[in-house]
Structure formats: C-alpha cells, structure tokens
Design a protein around this motif. Structure first.
Motif, short mmCIF file in Angstrom:
data_model
loop_
_atom_site.label_atom_id
_atom_site.label_comp_id
_atom_site.label_asym_id
_atom_site.label_seq_id
_atom_site.Cartn_x
_atom_site.Cartn_y
_atom_site.Cartn_z
N PHE A 13 18.62 -161.96 24.41
CA PHE A 13 16.81 -161.07 23.90
C PHE A 13 17.23 -159.67 23.64
O PHE A 13 17.88 -158.78 24.54
CB PHE A 13 16.37 -160.63 25.56
N SER A 14 16.06 -158.89 22.70
CA SER A 14 16.88 -158.21 22.22
C SER A 14 15.23 -157.33 22.33
O SER A 14 14.10 -158.12 22.50
CB SER A 14 17.15 -157.82 20.72
N VAL A 15 15.10 -156.05 22.95
CA VAL A 15 14.26 -155.61 23.60
C VAL A 15 13.07 -154.87 21.83
O VAL A 15 12.38 -153.75 22.40
CB VAL A 15 13.93 -154.85 24.68
N ASN A 16 14.24 -154.50 21.24
CA ASN A 16 13.11 -153.38 20.06
C ASN A 16 13.83 -154.73 19.22
O ASN A 16 14.83 -155.57 19.01
CB ASN A 16 12.94 -152.68 20.27
N SER A 17 13.06 -154.91 17.77
CA SER A 17 12.89 -155.42 16.38
C SER A 17 14.76 -154.78 16.01
O SER A 17 15.38 -155.92 15.00
CB SER A 17 12.22 -155.31 15.14
N LYS A 18 15.02 -153.50 16.20
CA LYS A 18 16.30 -153.32 15.63
C LYS A 18 17.87 -153.36 16.25
O LYS A 18 18.67 -153.69 15.81
CB LYS A 18 16.39 -151.56 15.50
N LEU A 19 17.31 -154.09 17.77
CA LEU A 19 18.26 -154.07 18.13
C LEU A 19 18.91 -155.93 17.78
O LEU A 19 19.55 -156.92 18.02
CB LEU A 19 17.80 -154.15 19.77
N GLU A 20 17.41 -156.60 18.02
CA GLU A 20 17.33 -158.22 17.54
C GLU A 20 18.32 -158.33 15.90
O GLU A 20 19.26 -159.43 16.13
CB GLU A 20 16.46 -158.87 17.60
N THR A 21 18.18 -157.10 14.86
CA THR A 21 18.89 -157.66 13.77
C THR A 21 20.00 -156.86 13.69
O THR A 21 21.30 -157.81 13.23
CB THR A 21 17.99 -156.34 12.42
N TRP A 22 20.36 -155.86 14.74
CA TRP A 22 21.90 -156.14 15.26
C TRP A 22 22.18 -156.91 15.67
O TRP A 22 23.91 -157.24 15.67
CB TRP A 22 22.25 -154.44 16.21
N ALA A 23 22.43 -157.48 16.59
CA ALA A 23 23.16 -158.83 18.04
C ALA A 23 23.03 -160.42 16.37
O ALA A 23 23.57 -160.42 16.85
CB ALA A 23 21.87 -158.89 18.26
N LYS A 24 22.26 -159.77 15.37
CA LYS A 24 21.43 -161.17 15.07
C LYS A 24 23.78 -161.07 13.65
O LYS A 24 23.90 -162.32 13.37
CB LYS A 24 20.74 -161.83 13.93
N THR A 25 23.46 -160.01 13.57
CA THR A 25 24.43 -159.58 12.48
C THR A 25 25.91 -159.19 12.98
O THR A 25 26.85 -159.15 12.09
CB THR A 25 23.74 -158.48 11.72
N THR A 26 25.96 -158.56 14.70
CA THR A 26 27.62 -157.90 14.69
C THR A 26 27.32 -158.99 16.08
O THR A 26 29.27 -159.00 16.21
CB THR A 26 26.46 -156.39 15.78
N LEU A 27 26.82 -159.78 16.41
CA LEU A 27 27.45 -160.44 17.81
C LEU A 27 27.78 -162.24 17.52
O LEU A 27 27.13 -162.17 16.61
CB LEU A 27 26.39 -160.16 19.07
N LYS A 28 28.93 -162.65 18.44
CA LYS A 28 28.99 -164.12 17.97
C LYS A 28 27.62 -165.13 18.82
O LYS A 28 27.93 -165.74 19.11
CB LYS A 28 30.05 -164.29 18.04
N VAL A 29 26.51 -165.14 18.28
CA VAL A 29 25.89 -165.64 18.84
C VAL A 29 24.74 -166.61 18.38
O VAL A 29 24.06 -165.55 16.94
CB VAL A 29 25.15 -164.93 19.72
N LYS A 30 24.16 -167.26 17.94
CA LYS A 30 23.61 -168.26 17.11
C LYS A 30 21.89 -168.06 17.83
O LYS A 30 20.92 -168.12 16.40
CB LYS A 30 23.33 -169.26 17.19
N SER A 31 21.64 -168.19 18.74
CA SER A 31 20.57 -167.98 19.54
C SER A 31 20.15 -166.16 19.69
O SER A 31 20.66 -165.97 20.78
CB SER A 31 20.20 -168.52 20.54
N VAL A 32 19.24 -165.95 19.44
CA VAL A 32 18.64 -164.45 19.71
C VAL A 32 17.04 -164.20 19.20
O VAL A 32 17.06 -164.83 18.27
CB VAL A 32 19.18 -163.13 18.60
#
Length: 233
Positions: A13-32
C-alpha cells in the motif's frame, strides 16, 4: 535491504501516487495499490481559543517547515489586509525554532502583522480549532497528500490550496475548492479574496469537498479497500 525483502511481500500500500510509482518500478512486488491518507475528527475538548473576529478567520494547519511556504502565504495575506483589515490568519503547527521559523516571525514583525497573524504551535485540539475558522489554506511548495486538506474538508471549510502532490486528487473539480499555482502570492491573494467576498461560492465549495472526502477519503472507505486486498492474499 527493502528491495531484497520486497520479494517476500504479497502487496504494497502506498500513501501517495509518487510512492506508488516508486514501489512499482523499484521493488519486486507485482501487487501495488494507492491507499490515500484519511482524516478522522478528534473529540478533544477545545483548549485553543483563537484570536480575531468570528467569521473572519483563515487557518493554516502546517508545521513550520520550508516545504509549507508560509512566507508566500504571509505575502498574500498582507495584500488581503489592504481591503479586508478585519480578517486574521492563524498558523497552527510545530515550531522547530530554526532559521525558517525565525524568518516567519521576522516577516510578521517587519510588516507589522502582529495584530492580524497569530502562531499557536502544535495543538492537539485541531478539530475544535477548525470549527472556529472560516477558510482553510495550504500554500505548500511540495506535498504528498496533506492530512490538513482532508481535515479542512471534514470540518466543512472552503479550501484554497496549491496544486502540488496529490491535492488535485482530492480537489479534482472546481466546485470542490480552489487549486492554485505554488509560490504565487498574487494568485493566492486573489483566491482568498474570492471566498471572502463570495459567501455562497465558499459555502458550496465546503459542502462539495466534505461530501467528496466522506465518500473517498474516510476511515470506513479505507478499511473496505484494505479488507478487499487482505481477502485476495
């Protein structure tokens, strides 16, 4: 370390859109997914009695940090006073007693705003404070999704806010408040004057924003989203 551990995460779970994009592009998780902040009215008794005339108070809930750009707000409010001298500005937020804080106090003193601008520090009774106010304002240079914006809406205040971070997701329509360019004291002054002089427009904006926040940025709505994700894991 976070990137390594993320291989074992089921969801982020990301609490703002920038963190959502960062998690999707940087971390190894498909579900964000994006899970926005939500505001809850506190029930603390009123301990902070605001100065100024009732019905003519503008409030800014923001710690005294450079990102919040209080100096831009002060410049705009100084211009407001030329035609609306009875209005007052109330700054509520933690004072870190640093150079930025000092610059705020210096601006107030140099421009003789001591009887129109009041600083209260960090307060626990924010819901009660907002009930004493007429307009909510945020003049930030940068933001995620500011909790203050949601608190203004729940309190039924019309809001003037800079268009930074995820503020446009909350105030996505013109009838939900006024989004203005950051670091522009002229536009900020104009927006404040518009709500001061147009009571019907300010009341409509307050109602629309409150309905939006209760439907999309409330505790109940957030819990439903969380539970839905949990059930899929």
């Amino acid at each position: 370390m976070l990137k390594l551990c993320s291989r074992f995460f089921n969801h982020i779970f990301s609490v703002n859109s920038k963190l959502e994009t960062w998690a999707k592009t940087t971390l190894k998780v498909k579900s964000v997914s994006y899970l926005p902040n939500y505001a809850v009215k506190n029930n603390n008794a009123l301990t902070t009695k605001l100065k100024g005339v009732e019905g003519k108070r503008i409030v800014c809930l923001a710690n005294l940090r450079p990102q919040k750009d209080h100096l831009n707000l002060l410049k705009a409010f100084k211009a407001v006073l030329k035609t609306e001298p009875m209005w007052t500005l109330h700054l509520v937020g933690q004072d870190f007693n640093d150079a930025y804080s000092k610059s705020i106090f210096e601006f107030i003193n140099q421009n003789k705003l001591e009887t129109s601008v009041f600083i209260y520090g960090s307060c626990a009774d924010t819901s009660a404070i907002l009930q004493q106010c007429t307009i909510g304002v945020l003049s930030s240079k940068s933001e995620g999704l500011p909790l203050a914006l949601l608190e203004y809406g729940l309190a039924g205040l019309p809001v003037v806010c800079t268009n930074v971070g995820d503020c446009s997701l909350v105030m996505s329509h013109a009838n939900e408040g006024q989004l203005i360019e950051a670091q522009n004291s002229i536009l900020l002054k104009k927006a404040l004057i518009e709500y001061i002089n147009n009571i019907e427009k300010s009341k409509l904006a307050a109602v629309c924003l409150k309905e939006k926040i209760e439907m999309q940025f409330s505790e109940d709505t957030t819990l439903i989203k969380v539970k839905t994700v949990y059930k899929t894991i």
